[in-house]
Design an enzyme around this catalytic site. Structure first.
Site, PDB file in Angstrom:
ATOM      1  N   ALA A 177       0.810  -1.221   0.000  1.00  0.00           N
ATOM      2  CA  ALA A 177       0.000   0.000   0.000  1.00  0.00           C
ATOM      3  C   ALA A 177       0.841   1.267   0.000  1.00  0.00           C
ATOM      4  O   ALA A 177       0.459   2.277   0.584  1.00  0.00           O
ATOM      5  CB  ALA A 177      -0.979  -0.003   1.191  1.00  0.00           C
ATOM      6  N   ARG A 178       1.993   1.177  -0.605  1.00  0.00           N
ATOM      7  CA  ARG A 178       2.920   2.321  -0.698  1.00  0.00           C
ATOM      8  C   ARG A 178       3.407   2.826   0.652  1.00  0.00           C
ATOM      9  O   ARG A 178       3.887   3.941   0.776  1.00  0.00           O
ATOM     10  CB  ARG A 178       2.305   3.470  -1.513  1.00  0.00           C
ATOM     11  CG  ARG A 178       1.835   3.009  -2.878  1.00  0.00           C
ATOM     12  CD  ARG A 178       1.848   4.088  -3.916  1.00  0.00           C
ATOM     13  NE  ARG A 178       1.409   3.560  -5.206  1.00  0.00           N
ATOM     14  CZ  ARG A 178       2.201   3.053  -6.127  1.00  0.00           C
ATOM     15  NH1 ARG A 178       3.500   3.015  -5.932  1.00  0.00           N
ATOM     16  NH2 ARG A 178       1.716   2.587  -7.268  1.00  0.00           N
ATOM     17  N   LEU A 179       3.260   1.977   1.682  1.00  0.00           N
ATOM     18  CA  LEU A 179       3.763   2.376   3.007  1.00  0.00           C
ATOM     19  C   LEU A 179       5.202   1.856   3.133  1.00  0.00           C
ATOM     20  O   LEU A 179       5.506   1.001   3.964  1.00  0.00           O
ATOM     21  CB  LEU A 179       2.851   1.833   4.106  1.00  0.00           C
ATOM     22  CG  LEU A 179       1.417   2.375   4.016  1.00  0.00           C
ATOM     23  CD1 LEU A 179       0.522   1.718   5.065  1.00  0.00           C
ATOM     24  CD2 LEU A 179       1.409   3.897   4.204  1.00  0.00           C
TER      25      LEU A 179
END
Ligand code: FMN
Length: 199
Positions: A177-179
């Site tokens: 999640a692009r974290l």
């Protein structure tokens, strides 16, 4: 952890990741973008190959008469960026710092390890200068093959290594999640520190 141990930790981590990238058959695991700037602040970027990364910094080799070399003479600071796309969930490594030519012995040693055709190529290429035609380049290759026929090819004086001595290193680990995880090592007030950054 002592400050210079942080730098050693970053280098050790990157060397281990590079070995992992090689084992994982990452295409061109040593290819890295080198960004340089001229005296007016105009920036150029191109790929070079990482030859070595250790406590002294990151080494690459090139032509000392090239456009990048002129930029490094005018502005001896650069940035390097590696991407190992297929490793884990993608890993990016960034370096920034001062750049200086390596000593002649280090350039000689690396040049001697290159394939003969690459050694001839280093003599034949007037890197970054205008080339009239492919035939002109091939004629220079033939001329140097004749000149060095039956003898070892010496290192051209205009060819050798540079080493970037990092004052910033960032290792970016791709996450869901692009974290992503960003681990930044940098010298602040003369001391290596380590912190996490928002992705
Ligand atoms: C995969 C790859 C690896 C390269 N490795 C090098 C290298 O190690 N050294 C080098 O001088 N140029 C290398 N090049 C060529 C450079 O990208 C660039 O074209 C050349 O150095 C001239 O750049 P300049 O005119 O900005 O000096 C490589 C290109 C590619 C695509």
């Amino acid at each position: 952890m002592a400050a210079n141990e942080l730098y050693q930790e970053a280098v050790t981590t990157i060397r281990a990741l590079l070995e992992e990238a090689v084992r994982a058959a990452e295409p061109e695991p040593t290819a890295m973008t080198l960004a340089t700037a001229d005296e007016s602040g105009r920036v150029s970027a191109r790929i070079v190959l990482l030859k070595d990364v250790d406590e002294r910094g990151v080494m690459f080799v090139t032509n000392y008469h090239s456009a990048k070399a002129a930029q490094l003479a005018a502005h001896p600071q650069a940035a390097l960026c590696l991407l190992w796309k297929t490793l884990r969930d993608g890993i990016q490594v960034r370096f920034e710092g001062a750049v200086a030519p390596v000593d002649a012995a280090a350039s000689d040693a690396y040049f001697a390890s290159r394939a003969r055709a690459s050694q001839i190529g280093a003599w034949a290429s007037l890197q970054s200068q205008t080339l009239g035609s492919r035939e002109d380049l091939e004629a220079r290759v033939t001329a140097y093959e004749r000149q060095f026929d039956g003898a070892p090819v010496p290192r051209p004086p205009h060819w050798g290594g540079y080493r970037l001595q990092p004052d910033m290193i960032e290792i970016w680990y791709g996450q869901r999640a692009r974290l992503h995880d960003r681990v930044r090592y940098e010298i602040v007030d003369g001391v290596w520190g380590k912190r996490l950054l928002y992705p």
